[in-house]
Design a protein around this motif. Sequence first.
Motif, PDB file in Angstrom:
ATOM      1  N   ARG A   1      15.717  -4.089  10.305  1.00 17.41           N
ATOM      2  CA  ARG A   1      14.955  -5.331  10.352  1.00 17.41           C
ATOM      3  C   ARG A   1      13.546  -5.079  10.901  1.00 17.41           C
ATOM      4  O   ARG A   1      13.306  -4.116  11.620  1.00 17.41           O
ATOM      5  CB  ARG A   1      15.681  -6.357  11.225  1.00 17.41           C
ATOM      6  N   ASP A   2      12.643  -6.016  10.556  1.00 15.17           N
ATOM      7  CA  ASP A   2      11.254  -5.897  11.009  1.00 15.17           C
ATOM      8  C   ASP A   2      11.160  -5.939  12.535  1.00 15.17           C
ATOM      9  O   ASP A   2      10.341  -5.248  13.140  1.00 15.17           O
ATOM     10  CB  ASP A   2      10.395  -7.017  10.414  1.00 15.17           C
ATOM     11  N   LYS A   3      12.015  -6.743  13.171  1.00 15.03           N
ATOM     12  CA  LYS A   3      11.976  -6.837  14.629  1.00 15.03           C
ATOM     13  C   LYS A   3      12.367  -5.512  15.271  1.00 15.03           C
ATOM     14  O   LYS A   3      11.809  -5.115  16.300  1.00 15.03           O
ATOM     15  CB  LYS A   3      12.899  -7.953  15.109  1.00 15.03           C
ATOM     16  N   GLU A   4      13.320  -4.822  14.657  1.00 16.49           N
ATOM     17  CA  GLU A   4      13.721  -3.515  15.181  1.00 16.49           C
ATOM     18  C   GLU A   4      12.580  -2.500  15.026  1.00 16.49           C
ATOM     19  O   GLU A   4      12.326  -1.689  15.924  1.00 16.49           O
ATOM     20  CB  GLU A   4      14.970  -3.032  14.445  1.00 16.49           C
ATOM     21  N   LEU A   5      11.886  -2.564  13.893  1.00 15.91           N
ATOM     22  CA  LEU A   5      10.732  -1.680  13.692  1.00 15.91           C
ATOM     23  C   LEU A   5       9.615  -1.999  14.677  1.00 15.91           C
ATOM     24  O   LEU A   5       8.949  -1.094  15.185  1.00 15.91           O
ATOM     25  CB  LEU A   5      10.210  -1.815  12.261  1.00 15.91           C
ATOM     26  N   ASP A   6       9.421  -3.310  14.971  1.00 16.82           N
ATOM     27  CA  ASP A   6       8.388  -3.698  15.936  1.00 16.82           C
ATOM     28  C   ASP A   6       8.697  -3.129  17.313  1.00 16.82           C
ATOM     29  O   ASP A   6       7.802  -2.657  18.023  1.00 16.82           O
ATOM     30  CB  ASP A   6       8.283  -5.231  16.007  1.00 16.82           C
ATOM     31  N   LEU A   7       9.976  -3.181  17.709  1.00 17.36           N
ATOM     32  CA  LEU A   7      10.360  -2.629  19.013  1.00 17.36           C
ATOM     33  C   LEU A   7      10.206  -1.105  19.028  1.00 17.36           C
ATOM     34  O   LEU A   7       9.786  -0.523  20.028  1.00 17.36           O
ATOM     35  CB  LEU A   7      11.802  -3.020  19.346  1.00 17.36           C
ATOM     36  N   ALA A   8      10.550  -0.479  17.901  1.00 21.30           N
ATOM     37  CA  ALA A   8      10.367   0.977  17.825  1.00 21.30           C
ATOM     38  C   ALA A   8       8.895   1.335  17.928  1.00 21.30           C
ATOM     39  O   ALA A   8       8.521   2.302  18.605  1.00 21.30           O
ATOM     40  CB  ALA A   8      10.959   1.510  16.518  1.00 21.30           C
ATOM     41  N   ASP A   9       8.025   0.543  17.268  1.00 18.25           N
ATOM     42  CA  ASP A   9       6.581   0.779  17.366  1.00 18.25           C
ATOM     43  C   ASP A   9       6.096   0.581  18.797  1.00 18.25           C
ATOM     44  O   ASP A   9       5.263   1.344  19.296  1.00 18.25           O
ATOM     45  CB  ASP A   9       5.821  -0.180  16.435  1.00 18.25           C
ATOM     46  N   ALA A  10       6.633  -0.464  19.469  1.00 18.00           N
ATOM     47  CA  ALA A  10       6.236  -0.716  20.860  1.00 18.00           C
ATOM     48  C   ALA A  10       6.642   0.443  21.756  1.00 18.00           C
ATOM     49  O   ALA A  10       5.895   0.852  22.648  1.00 18.00           O
ATOM     50  CB  ALA A  10       6.863  -2.016  21.353  1.00 18.00           C
ATOM     51  N   LEU A  11       7.826   0.998  21.516  1.00 14.92           N
ATOM     52  CA  LEU A  11       8.285   2.141  22.311  1.00 14.92           C
ATOM     53  C   LEU A  11       7.404   3.361  22.055  1.00 14.92           C
ATOM     54  O   LEU A  11       7.033   4.086  22.989  1.00 14.92           O
ATOM     55  CB  LEU A  11       9.741   2.459  21.958  1.00 14.92           C
ATOM     56  N   MET A  12       7.032   3.585  20.799  1.00 15.36           N
ATOM     57  CA  MET A  12       6.153   4.708  20.462  1.00 15.36           C
ATOM     58  C   MET A  12       4.786   4.545  21.114  1.00 15.36           C
ATOM     59  O   MET A  12       4.223   5.508  21.655  1.00 15.36           O
ATOM     60  CB  MET A  12       6.014   4.820  18.946  1.00 15.36           C
ATOM     61  N   ASP A  13       4.248   3.297  21.091  1.00 17.86           N
ATOM     62  CA  ASP A  13       2.942   3.060  21.714  1.00 17.86           C
ATOM     63  C   ASP A  13       3.003   3.247  23.219  1.00 17.86           C
ATOM     64  O   ASP A  13       2.073   3.741  23.847  1.00 17.86           O
ATOM     65  CB  ASP A  13       2.456   1.645  21.390  1.00 17.86           C
ATOM     66  N   THR A  14       4.124   2.829  23.835  1.00 14.09           N
ATOM     67  CA  THR A  14       4.262   2.944  25.287  1.00 14.09           C
ATOM     68  C   THR A  14       4.376   4.406  25.718  1.00 14.09           C
ATOM     69  O   THR A  14       3.758   4.827  26.687  1.00 14.09           O
ATOM     70  CB  THR A  14       5.495   2.158  25.773  1.00 14.09           C
ATOM     71  N   LEU A  15       5.171   5.174  24.973  1.00 13.80           N
ATOM     72  CA  LEU A  15       5.315   6.593  25.309  1.00 13.80           C
ATOM     73  C   LEU A  15       4.031   7.354  25.015  1.00 13.80           C
ATOM     74  O   LEU A  15       3.680   8.284  25.731  1.00 13.80           O
ATOM     75  CB  LEU A  15       6.481   7.196  24.510  1.00 13.80           C
ATOM     76  N   GLY A  16       3.332   6.946  23.948  1.00 12.77           N
ATOM     77  CA  GLY A  16       2.055   7.579  23.634  1.00 12.77           C
ATOM     78  C   GLY A  16       2.219   9.039  23.248  1.00 12.77           C
ATOM     79  O   GLY A  16       3.249   9.461  22.731  1.00 12.77           O
ATOM     80  N   GLU A  17       1.191   9.850  23.507  1.00 14.01           N
ATOM     81  CA  GLU A  17       1.206  11.271  23.208  1.00 14.01           C
ATOM     82  C   GLU A  17       1.361  12.064  24.502  1.00 14.01           C
ATOM     83  O   GLU A  17       1.456  11.485  25.589  1.00 14.01           O
ATOM     84  CB  GLU A  17      -0.073  11.681  22.470  1.00 14.01           C
ATOM     85  N   VAL A  18       1.375  13.361  24.374  1.00 16.71           N
ATOM     86  CA  VAL A  18       1.552  14.223  25.542  1.00 16.71           C
ATOM     87  C   VAL A  18       0.737  15.485  25.342  1.00 16.71           C
ATOM     88  O   VAL A  18       0.564  15.956  24.212  1.00 16.71           O
ATOM     89  CB  VAL A  18       3.053  14.563  25.750  1.00 16.71           C
ATOM     90  N   ASP A  19       0.225  15.996  26.433  1.00 13.05           N
ATOM     91  CA  ASP A  19      -0.443  17.293  26.407  1.00 13.05           C
ATOM     92  C   ASP A  19       0.651  18.354  26.514  1.00 13.05           C
ATOM     93  O   ASP A  19       1.376  18.413  27.511  1.00 13.05           O
ATOM     94  CB  ASP A  19      -1.421  17.397  27.580  1.00 13.05           C
ATOM     95  N   LEU A  20       0.790  19.188  25.489  1.00 13.42           N
ATOM     96  CA  LEU A  20       1.870  20.169  25.474  1.00 13.42           C
ATOM     97  C   LEU A  20       1.783  21.143  26.642  1.00 13.42           C
ATOM     98  O   LEU A  20       2.788  21.753  27.018  1.00 13.42           O
ATOM     99  CB  LEU A  20       1.848  20.944  24.151  1.00 13.42           C
ATOM    100  N   ASN A  21       0.598  21.291  27.229  1.00 14.88           N
ATOM    101  CA  ASN A  21       0.460  22.178  28.392  1.00 14.88           C
ATOM    102  C   ASN A  21       1.190  21.633  29.613  1.00 14.88           C
ATOM    103  O   ASN A  21       1.441  22.373  30.571  1.00 14.88           O
ATOM    104  CB  ASN A  21      -1.014  22.383  28.720  1.00 14.88           C
ATOM    105  N   ASP A  22       1.509  20.329  29.610  1.00  9.51           N
ATOM    106  CA  ASP A  22       2.219  19.742  30.741  1.00  9.51           C
ATOM    107  C   ASP A  22       3.731  19.924  30.642  1.00  9.51           C
ATOM    108  O   ASP A  22       4.453  19.606  31.588  1.00  9.51           O
ATOM    109  CB  ASP A  22       1.900  18.237  30.830  1.00  9.51           C
ATOM    110  N   LEU A  23       4.224  20.385  29.504  1.00 10.52           N
ATOM    111  CA  LEU A  23       5.669  20.555  29.311  1.00 10.52           C
ATOM    112  C   LEU A  23       6.092  21.961  29.718  1.00 10.52           C
ATOM    113  O   LEU A  23       5.323  22.917  29.590  1.00 10.52           O
ATOM    114  CB  LEU A  23       6.029  20.299  27.848  1.00 10.52           C
ATOM    115  N   HIS A  24       7.312  22.087  30.211  1.00 11.09           N
ATOM    116  CA  HIS A  24       7.823  23.391  30.620  1.00 11.09           C
ATOM    117  C   HIS A  24       9.330  23.434  30.402  1.00 11.09           C
ATOM    118  O   HIS A  24       9.976  22.409  30.167  1.00 11.09           O
ATOM    119  CB  HIS A  24       7.489  23.668  32.094  1.00 11.09           C
ATOM    120  N   ASP A  25       9.868  24.642  30.501  1.00  4.87           N
ATOM    121  CA  ASP A  25      11.288  24.886  30.240  1.00  4.87           C
ATOM    122  C   ASP A  25      12.097  24.578  31.501  1.00  4.87           C
ATOM    123  O   ASP A  25      12.220  25.412  32.402  1.00  4.87           O
ATOM    124  CB  ASP A  25      11.474  26.341  29.806  1.00  4.87           C
ATOM    125  N   GLU A  26      12.652  23.370  31.567  1.00  9.16           N
ATOM    126  CA  GLU A  26      13.434  22.975  32.743  1.00  9.16           C
ATOM    127  C   GLU A  26      14.779  23.697  32.783  1.00  9.16           C
ATOM    128  O   GLU A  26      15.318  23.949  33.862  1.00  9.16           O
ATOM    129  CB  GLU A  26      13.638  21.462  32.740  1.00  9.16           C
TER     130      GLU A  26
END
Length: 352
Positions: A185-210
Motif C-alpha cells: 500500500r501507498d501508506k506502507e511505502l510512505d512509512l518506508a520512505d520516512a524511515l529511509m529519510d530518517t536514517l539518511g546516509e552514512v560515511d563508510l569510514n565511520d563503520l567498523h567490524d564489531e
Amino acid sequence: MRSIWNGAISFGLVSIPIKLVNATESHAVSFRQVHTEDNGRIRYRKVCELEDREVTQSEIGKAYEGADGEMIPITDDDLSHLPLPTARTIEIVAFVPADRIDPLQMDAAYYMAAAGAPAAKPYTLLREALKRSHKVAIAKFALRGRERLGMLRVVDDVIVLHGLLWPDEVRAPEGVAPDVDVTVRDKELDLADALMDTLGEVDLNDLHDEYREAVEEVIAAKAAGETPPAAPAPAGDGKVLDLMAALEKSVREARESRGGAGEAEVRNLHERGTPKETGAKKSTSTTGKTAAKKTASARKSTSKAGESKAGESKGAAKKATASKSTSKATEKKAAAKKAPAKKRAAAGKRSA
C-alpha cells in the motif's frame, strides 16, 4: 607495498609499464586447528598416494584431471608460452560509462603503479583521460593462471584495476524472488520512505567490524584467565506480525536515536561540503521560523497582560463605585433613623 605482478598496459600503440599491488587487506581473526585434548597443532601433510610418503614443495607440480581420472601434467613453461597477448599485458579493449558495469561482476582490486620514471608520462595521460571522459576502461589480463576481465578507474591520483567476473560467471536470479503475489500500500511505502529519510546516509569510514572486535575481546579475556564477556540479550525473535506497526516503530526509534530530529543529516561520501551547506540553510530557516513564533508568542503574551491589567483596573473601579454606593446608602439609612428620633424628642418637649 610489494608488487604481485609486473607487466604493461596496452593503450592503443602506447605501452605503459606498471606493477600491480593489492589494494585491499583482510583483518579477519584467523584460528588454528588443534587437538582438543592437549592443544597440539593439527597440520596437513602432502602425501603422494602412489608412494605413500610425504613430499616437499619442490616435488609438487600441476596437472589436469581428465574425465577418466588420467592426470595430464602442465608445467609453468607450458603456461608461459600460451598464444595470448594478455600474458604480460593488460590490454584495454573499450571505454564505457561506469554505470554499465554490474556490481555483481566486481572482484578483487589492485593499485596500478607506474614502473619507473619513463612510465610516469603515459600513466598520467591515461589517468587524466579517464578523469575527463568520466568513463572506465575495460581490459583483459592474465593473472594466477587464467585470463581475466578487468575495469580501470581513477581513485584520487591512482589508476585502480578491478577484476571482473566474466558475464557467464554471474548466475541469473531465477527462483530467488518471492513467488507469491504481494500488494504494497501507498501508506506502507510512505512509512518506508520516512524511515529511509530518517536514517539518511552514512560515511563508510565511520563503520567498523564489531564482530572482529568482540572476538578479540574474547581472546584477550581467555588469555588473561578471565571470563569472556556475556552476549547481549537478543533484540527480538525477528518475526514481523504487523508491518505498519513495525515501520512506525522503526521511524520513531530512528528519530529518537538522532535526538528527535525529523530528518537525518544526509552526507555525500565524495562531496561532503555541499550537503552540510544545505543543512545549514535548513537550520537557518528553521531558526528564523522559531524566532518568528517566539516573537508572535511574546506579542500575544504582552497583549494578554495588557488586557489583564485593563480588566484589573476596571474591576477596581467597579469595586470603588460599589463601595461608594454602599456608604451613601448607609448614610441615608442612618439619617432616616435619626429623623424619627428627633421628631419623638420634639413631641415629648411639647407635652411637657
